[in-house]
Structure formats: structure tokens, C-alpha cells
Write an enzyme that holds these catalytic residues in place. Structure first.
Site, PDB file in Angstrom:
ATOM      1  N   LYS A 162     -20.902   1.491   2.211  1.00 19.34           N
ATOM      2  CA  LYS A 162     -21.270   1.996   3.482  1.00 19.34           C
ATOM      3  C   LYS A 162     -22.645   2.154   3.385  1.00 19.34           C
ATOM      4  CE  LYS A 162     -17.205   0.865   5.370  1.00 19.34           C
ATOM      5  NZ  LYS A 162     -16.292   1.531   4.893  1.00 19.34           N
TER       6      LYS A 162
ATOM      7  N   ARG B 249      -8.319   0.766  17.624  1.00 26.19           N
ATOM      8  CA  ARG B 249      -6.812   1.639  17.593  1.00 26.19           C
ATOM      9  C   ARG B 249      -6.680   2.286  19.080  1.00 26.19           C
ATOM     10  NH1 ARG B 249      -3.326   4.043  13.659  1.00 26.19           N
ATOM     11  NH2 ARG B 249      -4.512   3.017  11.908  1.00 26.19           N
TER      12      ARG B 249
ATOM     13  N   GLY C 152       2.305  -8.452   9.147  1.00 30.74           N
ATOM     14  CA  GLY C 152       2.693  -9.849   8.657  1.00 30.74           C
ATOM     15  C   GLY C 152       2.990 -10.750  10.252  1.00 30.74           C
TER      16      GLY C 152
ATOM     17  N   TYR D  16     -16.470  11.074  -3.057  1.00 33.56           N
ATOM     18  CA  TYR D  16     -15.448  10.112  -2.078  1.00 33.56           C
ATOM     19  C   TYR D  16     -16.201   9.014  -2.151  1.00 33.56           C
ATOM     20  CZ  TYR D  16     -13.106   8.143   1.502  1.00 33.56           C
ATOM     21  OH  TYR D  16     -12.546   7.215   2.207  1.00 33.56           O
TER      22      TYR D  16
ATOM     23  N   ASP E  27     -13.587  -5.392   3.833  1.00 29.43           N
ATOM     24  CA  ASP E  27     -14.397  -4.219   4.438  1.00 29.43           C
ATOM     25  C   ASP E  27     -15.663  -4.632   5.008  1.00 29.43           C
ATOM     26  OD1 ASP E  27     -13.953  -1.413   5.164  1.00 29.43           O
ATOM     27  OD2 ASP E  27     -15.480  -1.015   3.665  1.00 29.43           O
TER      28      ASP E  27
ATOM     29  N   ASN F 159      -5.569   9.942   3.580  1.00 29.73           N
ATOM     30  CA  ASN F 159      -6.629   9.180   3.323  1.00 29.73           C
ATOM     31  C   ASN F 159      -6.737   8.827   1.673  1.00 29.73           C
ATOM     32  OD1 ASN F 159      -8.759   7.519   4.021  1.00 29.73           O
ATOM     33  ND2 ASN F 159     -10.216   8.917   3.295  1.00 29.73           N
ATOM     34  N   SER F 160      -5.479   8.906   1.094  1.00 25.06           N
ATOM     35  CA  SER F 160      -5.362   8.589  -0.223  1.00 25.06           C
ATOM     36  C   SER F 160      -5.658   7.138  -0.377  1.00 25.06           C
ATOM     37  CB  SER F 160      -4.135   9.146  -0.803  1.00 25.06           C
ATOM     38  OG  SER F 160      -2.952   8.625  -0.198  1.00 25.06           O
ATOM     39  N   ARG F 161      -6.294   6.789  -1.596  1.00 13.58           N
ATOM     40  CA  ARG F 161      -6.565   5.394  -1.656  1.00 13.58           C
ATOM     41  C   ARG F 161      -6.456   4.899  -2.964  1.00 13.58           C
ATOM     42  NH1 ARG F 161     -10.227   3.210   2.706  1.00 13.58           N
ATOM     43  NH2 ARG F 161     -10.166   4.623   4.164  1.00 13.58           N
TER      44      ARG F 161
ATOM     45  N   ARG G 138     -15.048  10.573   4.183  1.00 11.42           N
ATOM     46  CA  ARG G 138     -16.493  10.374   4.295  1.00 11.42           C
ATOM     47  C   ARG G 138     -16.947  11.554   5.452  1.00 11.42           C
ATOM     48  NH1 ARG G 138     -17.453   7.193   7.816  1.00 11.42           N
ATOM     49  NH2 ARG G 138     -15.238   6.186   7.891  1.00 11.42           N
TER      50      ARG G 138
ATOM     51  N   CYS H 293      -7.979   1.221  10.419  1.00  9.40           N
ATOM     52  CA  CYS H 293      -7.430   0.561  11.553  1.00  9.40           C
ATOM     53  C   CYS H 293      -7.017  -0.813  11.235  1.00  9.40           C
ATOM     54  CB  CYS H 293      -8.299   0.600  12.739  1.00  9.40           C
ATOM     55  SG  CYS H 293      -8.610   2.210  13.321  1.00  9.40           S
ATOM     56  N   GLY H 294      -6.680  -1.246  10.078  1.00  6.81           N
ATOM     57  CA  GLY H 294      -6.176  -2.350   9.761  1.00  6.81           C
ATOM     58  C   GLY H 294      -6.828  -3.713   8.881  1.00  6.81           C
TER      59      GLY H 294
ATOM     60  N   SER I 115     -12.443   2.387  10.613  1.00  6.84           N
ATOM     61  CA  SER I 115     -11.766   2.977   9.544  1.00  6.84           C
ATOM     62  C   SER I 115     -10.294   3.112   9.442  1.00  6.84           C
ATOM     63  CB  SER I 115     -12.590   3.905   8.904  1.00  6.84           C
ATOM     64  OG  SER I 115     -13.964   3.657   8.711  1.00  6.84           O
TER      65      SER I 115
ATOM     66  N   ASN J 167       1.132 -10.369  12.789  1.00  9.39           N
ATOM     67  CA  ASN J 167      -0.072 -10.749  13.289  1.00  9.39           C
ATOM     68  C   ASN J 167      -0.660 -11.973  13.141  1.00  9.39           C
ATOM     69  OD1 ASN J 167      -0.561  -7.952  14.276  1.00  9.39           O
ATOM     70  ND2 ASN J 167      -1.460  -7.192  12.394  1.00  9.39           N
TER      71      ASN J 167
ATOM     72  N   HIS K 245     -18.855  -4.464   9.367  1.00  5.66           N
ATOM     73  CA  HIS K 245     -17.990  -3.600   9.080  1.00  5.66           C
ATOM     74  C   HIS K 245     -16.487  -4.556   9.114  1.00  5.66           C
ATOM     75  CE1 HIS K 245     -15.203   0.179   8.954  1.00  5.66           C
ATOM     76  NE2 HIS K 245     -15.224  -0.221   7.946  1.00  5.66           N
TER      77      HIS K 245
ATOM     78  N   ASN L 247      -4.945  -4.628   5.646  1.00  2.00           N
ATOM     79  CA  ASN L 247      -3.747  -5.377   5.898  1.00  2.00           C
ATOM     80  C   ASN L 247      -3.889  -6.602   6.497  1.00  2.00           C
ATOM     81  OD1 ASN L 247      -1.145  -3.557   5.711  1.00  2.00           O
ATOM     82  ND2 ASN L 247      -2.954  -2.196   6.075  1.00  2.00           N
TER      83      ASN L 247
HETATM   84  P1  GTP Z   1     -10.826   1.380   5.826  1.00  2.00           P
HETATM   85  O1  GTP Z   1     -10.607   0.824   4.352  1.00  2.00           O
HETATM   86  O2  GTP Z   1     -10.859   2.653   6.200  1.00  2.00           O
HETATM   87  O3  GTP Z   1     -11.920   0.588   6.266  1.00  2.00           O
HETATM   88  O4  GTP Z   1      -9.258   0.760   6.665  1.00  2.00           O
HETATM   89  P2  GTP Z   1      -8.744  -0.340   7.166  1.00  2.00           P
HETATM   90  O5  GTP Z   1      -9.261  -0.989   8.469  1.00  2.00           O
HETATM   91  O6  GTP Z   1      -8.886  -1.530   6.056  1.00  2.00           O
HETATM   92  O7  GTP Z   1      -7.423  -0.103   7.245  1.00  2.00           O
HETATM   93  P3  GTP Z   1      -6.035  -0.457   6.694  1.00  2.00           P
HETATM   94  O8  GTP Z   1      -5.718  -1.841   6.563  1.00  2.00           O
HETATM   95  O9  GTP Z   1      -5.947   0.311   5.345  1.00  2.00           O
HETATM   96  O10 GTP Z   1      -4.928   0.332   7.445  1.00  2.00           O
HETATM   97  C1  GTP Z   1      -4.874   1.584   7.814  1.00  2.00           C
HETATM   98  C2  GTP Z   1      -3.567   2.013   8.569  1.00  2.00           C
HETATM   99  O11 GTP Z   1      -3.396   1.226   9.550  1.00  2.00           O
HETATM  100  C3  GTP Z   1      -2.332   2.223   7.719  1.00  2.00           C
HETATM  101  O12 GTP Z   1      -1.856   3.395   8.081  1.00  2.00           O
HETATM  102  C4  GTP Z   1      -1.537   1.006   8.224  1.00  2.00           C
HETATM  103  O13 GTP Z   1      -0.164   1.153   7.989  1.00  2.00           O
HETATM  104  C5  GTP Z   1      -1.865   0.748   9.825  1.00  2.00           C
HETATM  105  N1  GTP Z   1      -1.873  -0.545  10.123  1.00  2.00           N
HETATM  106  C6  GTP Z   1      -2.707  -1.566   9.510  1.00  2.00           C
HETATM  107  N2  GTP Z   1      -2.172  -2.756  10.152  1.00  2.00           N
HETATM  108  C7  GTP Z   1      -1.301  -2.313  11.121  1.00  2.00           C
HETATM  109  C8  GTP Z   1      -0.568  -3.047  12.150  1.00  2.00           C
HETATM  110  O14 GTP Z   1      -0.901  -4.361  12.278  1.00  2.00           O
HETATM  111  N3  GTP Z   1       0.104  -2.252  13.168  1.00  2.00           N
HETATM  112  C9  GTP Z   1       0.345  -1.071  12.834  1.00  2.00           C
HETATM  113  N4  GTP Z   1       1.011  -0.265  13.793  1.00  2.00           N
HETATM  114  N5  GTP Z   1      -0.442  -0.430  11.955  1.00  2.00           N
HETATM  115  C10 GTP Z   1      -1.213  -1.074  11.235  1.00  2.00           C
HETATM  116  C1  SPV Z   2     -13.906   3.378   5.632  1.00  2.00           C
HETATM  117  O1  SPV Z   2     -13.907   4.677   5.806  1.00  2.00           O
HETATM  118  O2  SPV Z   2     -14.259   2.649   6.390  1.00  2.00           O
HETATM  119  C2  SPV Z   2     -13.644   2.986   4.302  1.00  2.00           C
HETATM  120  C3  SPV Z   2     -13.606   3.865   3.225  1.00  2.00           C
HETATM  121  O3  SPV Z   2     -13.548   1.721   3.930  1.00  2.00           O
HETATM  122  S1  SPV Z   2     -15.236   4.350   2.766  1.00  2.00           S
HETATM  123  O4  SPV Z   2     -15.551   3.640   1.465  1.00  2.00           O
HETATM  124  O5  SPV Z   2     -15.184   5.643   2.236  1.00  2.00           O
HETATM  125  O6  SPV Z   2     -16.301   4.119   3.544  1.00  2.00           O
HETATM  126 MN    MN Z   3     -13.986   0.606   5.945  1.00  2.00          MN
END
Ligand code: GTP
Ligand code: SPV
Ligand code: MN
Length: 590
Positions: free
Chosen positions: A210, A405, A499, A201, A277, A372-374, A73, A254-255, A252, A501, A230, A258
Site C-alpha cells: 500500500k 459494502r 461464485g 502488519y 489488490d 482480520n487474520s490473513r 493497518r 469487501c471482496g 479493504s 457473482n 486498489h 474473492n
Molecule cells: P483486502 O485484502 O483487505 O483488500 O480485502 P478484499 O477486498 O480482498 O476482501 P476479501 O475478498 O478478502 O473479502 C473480505 C470479506 O468479504 C470476507 O468476509 C468475505 O467473506 C466477504 N465477501 C467477499 N465476497 C463476498 C460476496 O460476494 N458476498 C458477501 N456477502 N460477502 C463477500
Molecule cells: C487492505 O487492507 O486493503 C489489504 C491488507 O489489502 S493491507 O496489506 O494491510 O493493506
Molecule cells: Mn487491499
């Protein structure tokens, strides 16, 4: 007589001058045809838009390489065009609507010459939901058309639903010539209209995501009494089979994804996915807060996704259900014709192309996959999909989790004393920046409720709106702050995350169900250590304490930064936020 949709499409076509206009019906047969077009006819920076991947190991999977400048973005080129700059607030770039339109008209004149304009009719939210919105996006690239089919509920029934109405959500998108200096994402909140040029993108180009579901929807929510956030939505099942629904906001990368797909490290617990999201939150007739996910797909960060960190995501990506799944800007294992990224299970393949298509080996100090590959995959592929996902009313929320974070300072988990204090916990949140947007990584910035780049109006008013929503709730969710990212003296994450968490989630659901007590600190309530199950983690006691450490002298710089942030919004920052700020800074004084 032409319908309002037809008239609007014709008007945009007169400006953008496509060779052809194609109305998508959202069917699978059509998706197959568009993938073919993307493989054989359309190109981006000399590469075909899609490349078929190894269908045995990655069913229905296709690879996409973006223009090399177009990988995240672009917040600095994203504008919210309210008639009045003050409504947009210092948190948004602003341009007067007429100036933005004349600039975009110039840039868009003939931008689809030689191309097909795809007309995408889609819903954000389940069509039967009172909260859902009917939308039309135009685009000139098959990648965006296919991505929208995965991420939303797309189909020609939406055209019938809109019928003679003119108030549908409008999105005009063109990749233009990918010139980063002519890349703009313009929002016209009062017209429910997003106009984007120069980027393919995700967040810049999938205009229901968004752009509409957060920036414009947050403004609608402000006026109408609801929240667009968000946030992930998940159900946590305990060993007795009771399910507690929670949402969680994290910036974004930050987890969120996951957390939404979490495979529990504790036996008997299970997480059910409703969204990864975006959440739209409404006050229900019973005084509880209800969440729906307007999306229908997952657009997740590939690097570090593995059977160890997020097995449910790999199962989702390998599921042979919804067609197709996309991988964007990962590396490519040329022997197996498979996507690859840093952190994927197994050894590094011998023959890899990096995300730009150049041969790569581990001696290089660059990453093979873009950070930021997806992947883009349907949520219906997920083995953890909640049976409530298509419930038009949404699910009742018992806890709201607000994360960031932070390698220092912020404890693993804090419970707010009450709603107002919880809004403050969210408002004061800072987070270190990631690769999800084009800026320097690892820089601390305030990111209230993970909404800094997505709040479509003055953030001071947004805090006020949160406070007001709390007043309408007879059964407000409890609010929590979490931080999975605190590091030790060697820079290593103390908390194992992923896991594990579930241990924090377990404490949270026990708290909302009144099963455990908590310890009061200046920042809020934290677990009594015997109530946080850390069995088998082998975290030494001193490190465990560090996860909850509150060091008053370290907090002084934080207070300065918060004060500066809240001051930006002048009279828009609510007195309640200042009151919480003052109470906390007094409690943490040195
Ligand atoms: P957007 O799609 O951009 O909104 O991101 P998101 O908030 O869904 O983030 P995502 O779960 O894809 O995590 C992104 C990064 O955070 C990755 O590099 C993960 O490995 C890391 N991450 C996620 N959960 C944890 C966690 O519990 N601990 C740690 N150390 N890293 C984490
Ligand atoms: C983010 O950046 O928070 C994402 C990916 O979830 S995007 O759709 O580009 O906003
Ligand atoms: Mn997001």
C-alpha cells in the site's frame, strides 16, 4: 567504491545499529533458513515468529502470531509528507517532511540493536515491464522478509538492475518495540521513500504494497499520466473461449480476493486471476487502458474462506509449489496442528487456541481467529493464474468495476452512462468499514474508488486526474458500480455473492461486447431483468426487485453526505463532479 544502495544501507545502519546486516538473495534455500531463524531465534511478544504447521495437510505452511496490538493497518498513524499540506489534501494525515524525519530519527535511533537488518531487493512489477519499479526495503524481522519474498519479485538481480542509480524506491522498516503510540508509517513521495516503525502488519510493514504501490505510486501516476489503484485484475472467459479483462476496486475486506479467484457458478464461464489488490493502469499506444499487477502474492482475509465461498483460494493455500505460505492470527487446532478460522469447512475443532494463543471454545462470544487474520501465499500457487500474468505490457481492460459494502440503497450493478459519469460513480462511493483497519466496524464512510486510505495526494486532484485519463483513451473501458452486500428486512444478504457473482460479470462482458441492451434509471443503466441470469438462485421476485430499488427519499441523506465530502476538497473538486452530482440529485429529487 560503494554503490548508492550500499551507501544508503550503511547510512540507515548507522542510525538503527543492527548487530548484523544480511543481504537477501531471494532464493528458496534462503527462505528455508529465514524460517528456521524465525522459529528458533526471533520472538514477538514472547512467541517464536514462526511455528511449523501440519505439513501433510498444509504443505509449506507456517503460523505467525503478531503482537496483540498489531493486527491491522493504523490509518490514524499513517502520514503523507509532501512539502505542502495542500498537496496531501484533507484525505491524508500530514506532517512537514523535516518534522517527520526528526521524529522518526529519534524513534529509530538504535531500534535494531541486538537484531539483524535484512536488506530486501525486490521489483514491483515484472522486471521486463516498462512500468516496473526497482526497490530496496530494510527490515528487522524475518516475518517481513519472508512476506516480501512471497508478495514481490525479490532477488539479487534487482541490485544489478539498480546499479549506480540512486532513484530506487526506498523503505526503512523496524518493528521497534511495538508500542502503539510510537507506531508511524511515513511517506516521502518526492523521495520515493517510506519509513515505518512499530508494526509488523501487512499494509504497515510490507512497504512495497500500500505504501509504495498505492500512496506513492498514485502521486507518481498523477505527475506522469497513469493510475495506481486498489483493484483486482481478472480475465473472464466465456463459453466460446473469449477472454475479457476487467479490473475492480473494492475497499479493504469487501471482496476483491474473492472476486479475483472466483469459481464460476455458471457452466462454461471461467475467471483467470491476475491480481487481487493493486493495479497499475497505463494508457497504451492503441488508446486502450492496460493493467499490470505490481505484486506477486496474495495477502488475503482468512475468515469465511472455504470450499463453498472460495475453493480456488483453498486450492492455492494447499498447493505444494512456492515456498512458504503463511497464516497470521488465525486460530490453531492443537490436535491437528492446523490453522482454523470462522467459516472454514467442517465442524469446529474441539481443541482450539484463539489468535492470541488462549484456549477457546464456541461458548465464548469472541472470535477464535482475528477478523482480520490473513494468509500470505504466492500467486504462482493459484490454479486460476492467468497465462498473461507475467506479460510485461499487462492486459487491455474492457470494464472497470467500482464496489462498496452497502447494506442499503446501492443497487447490485449499475453501468455508467459514460466515463465522466463513471468517475462520479466511483467518487460518490461509500462503504461500511471493516476489520482491515483499526477503527469502529460497520460505519459508513465515503471511500472513492476504494482509495480513501491510499490516495497519496489531494483526492480532489485525483478525481481530476481520472477525468483526464479518460480524455486520453480512444477506447475507454465502461465503468460499473456493484454492491454484493444489500440486505433484506431481516438483515440477510439478498444476493448470494461469491461464485454467483459471475452472473453480474456475465452481464458486464455482454454489455462491453454490445450483446445486450440495458434499462435507463436516474442512477445509470441497469440490466433488463431477463438479461441477468438468476436461474436456480430461488430469489423471490420482490427481493430481486429490491436489489435494484431506488428509493428517492432514502437518497436525500446520501446526497447531503456526498456534498459534505466533496466540499472538503474545496476548489480541488472538479466542476465535472459537481455537475454530475447536481444532475443526479435533480433526477432523484422528491
Ligand atoms: P483486502 O485484502 O483487505 O483488500 O480485502 P478484499 O477486498 O480482498 O476482501 P476479501 O475478498 O478478502 O473479502 C473480505 C470479506 O468479504 C470476507 O468476509 C468475505 O467473506 C466477504 N465477501 C467477499 N465476497 C463476498 C460476496 O460476494 N458476498 C458477501 N456477502 N460477502 C463477500
Ligand atoms: C487492505 O487492507 O486493503 C489489504 C491488507 O489489502 S493491507 O496489506 O494491510 O493493506
Ligand atoms: Mn487491499
Amino acid at each position: 567504491m560503494a554503490t548508492p544502495i550500499e551507501r544508503w544501507v550503511e547510512e540507515q545502519a548507522r542510525l538503527t545499529k543492527p548487530d548484523k546486516i544480511y543481504w537477501c538473495d531471494g532464493s528458496e534455500a534462503e527462505a528455508h533458513r529465514l524460517i528456521e531463524v524465525g522459529m528458533k531465534e526471533e520472538k514477538i511478544a514472547g512467541n517464536p515468529v514462526f511455528q511449523e504447521l501440519n505439513q501433510n495437510n498444509w504443505p509449506n505452511a507456517y503460523f505467525h502470531r503478531s503482537h496483540p496490538t498489531d493486527v491491522a493497518r493504523t490509518e490514524h498513524l499513517t502520514y503523507v509528507c509532501h512539502p505542502d499540506k495542500e498537496i496531501a489534501g484533507p484525505n491524508n494525515n500530514w506532517m512537514a517532511p523535516e518534522d517527520a524525519k526528526s521524529l522518526m530519527t529519534k524513534l529509530s535511533d538504535g531500534c535494531m540493536e541486538g537484531k539483524t537488518m535484512y536488506v530486501l531487493p525486490y521489483m514491483m512489477g515484472h522486471p521486463d515491464s516498462p512500468y516496473a519499479k526497482a526497490c530496496i526495503q530494510l527490515t528487522d524481522v524475518s516475518y517481513v522478509a519472508i512476506s516480501m519474498r512471497i508478495m514481490t519479485r525479490m532477488g539479487k538481480n534487482v541490485i544489478e538492475k539498480i546499479g549506480d542509480r540512486n532513484d530506487f524506491v526506498k523503505g526503512l522498516h523496524s518493528v521497534g518495540d511495538f508500542d502503539p503510540d510510537k507506531r508511524f508509517i511515513m511517506h516521502f513521495p518526492d523521495e520515493h521513500f517510506v519509513w515505518s516503525i512499530g508494526s509488523g502488519y501487512g499494509g504497515n510493514a510490507l512497504l512495497g504494497k500500500k505504501c509504495f504501490s498505492l500512496r506513492i505510486a498514485s502521486w507518481l501516476g498523477y505527475q506522469e499520466g497513469w493510475l495506481a489503484e486498489h483493484m483486482v485484475i481478472l480475465g473472464i472467459e466465456d463459453p466460446k473461449g473469449n477472454i475479457t479483462y476487467v479490473t475492480a476496486a473494492m475497499p479493504s475486506a469487501c471482496g476483491k480476493t474473492n472476486l479475483a479467484m472466483l469459481e464460476s457458478a455458471l457452466p462454461g464461464y471461467k475467471v483467470w486471476t491476475l491480481g487481487d489488490d493493486i493495479a497499475w493502469l497505463n494508457v497504451g499506444p492503441d488508446g486502450r487502458l492496460y493493467a499490470i499487477n505490481p505484486e506477486a502474492g496474495l495477502f488475503g482475509v482468512a475468515p469465511s474462506t472455504s470450499m463453498k465461498t472460495n475453493p480456488n483460494m483453498l486450492r492455492t493455500l494447499k498447493a505444494d509449489k512456492f515456498y512458504p505460505t503463511l497464516f497470521t492470527n488465525t486460530a490453531l487446532d492443537t490436535d491437528k496442528n492446523e490453522p482454523w478460522w470462522e467459516g472454514l469447512d467442517g465442524s469446529t475443532p474441539k481443541n482450539l487456541l484463539d489468535w492470541q494463543g488462549k484456549p477457546w471454545n464456541s461458548a465464548k462470544d469472541t472470535k477464535a481467529a482475528h477478523p482480520n487474520s490473513r494468509f500470505t501465499v504466492s500467486i504462482y500457487n493459484s490454479p486460476t493464474l492467468s497465462k498473461e500474468f507475467d506479460n510485461p505490457k499487462g492486459v487491455p481492460i474492457s470494464a472497470i468495476i467500482l464496489g462498496g459494502r452497502r447494506t442499503k440503497l446501492i443497487p447490485l450493478v449499475i453501468e455508467a452512462f459514460n466515463w465522466q459519469h463513471g468517475v462520479f460513480l466511483g467518487a460518490r462511493t461509500g462503504s461500511e468499514t471493516t476489520a482491515a483497519a483499526t477503527h469502529k466496524e460497520g460505519v459508513l464512510r465515503r471511500d472513492p474508488m476504494a482509495m480513501l486510505p491510499f490516495c497519496g495526494y489531494n483526492m480532489g486532484d485525483y478525481f481530476k486526474h481520472w477525468l483526464n485519463i479518460g480524455k486520453k483513451l480512444s477506447h475507454p473501458p465502461k465503468i460499473y458500480s456493484v454492491n454484493w452486500f444489500r440486505t433484506d428486512d431481516n438483515g440477510k444478504f439478498i444476493w448470494p455473492g461469491f461464485g454467483e457473482n459471475i452472473r453480474v460479470l456475465k452481464w458486464i462482458i455482454e454489455r462491453v461486447n454490445n450483446r445486450v441492451s440495458a434499462k435507463e434509471t436516474p442512477l445509470g443503466l441497469i440490466p433488463d431483468l431477463e438479461d441477468l441470469n438468476v436461474e436456480g438462485l430461488n430469489i423471490p421476485e420482490d427481493k430481486l426487485k429490491k436489489l435494484f430499488e431506488i428509493n428517492n427519499s432514502e437518497w436525500q441523506a446520501e446526497f447531503k453526505d456526498m456534498e459534505k465530502f466533496f466540499n472538503q476538497f474545496g476548489k480541488h473538486t472538479p466542476a465535472e463532479i459537481w455537475q454530475e452530482y447536481k444532475t443526479l440529485s435533480k433526477r432523484c429529487s422528491i
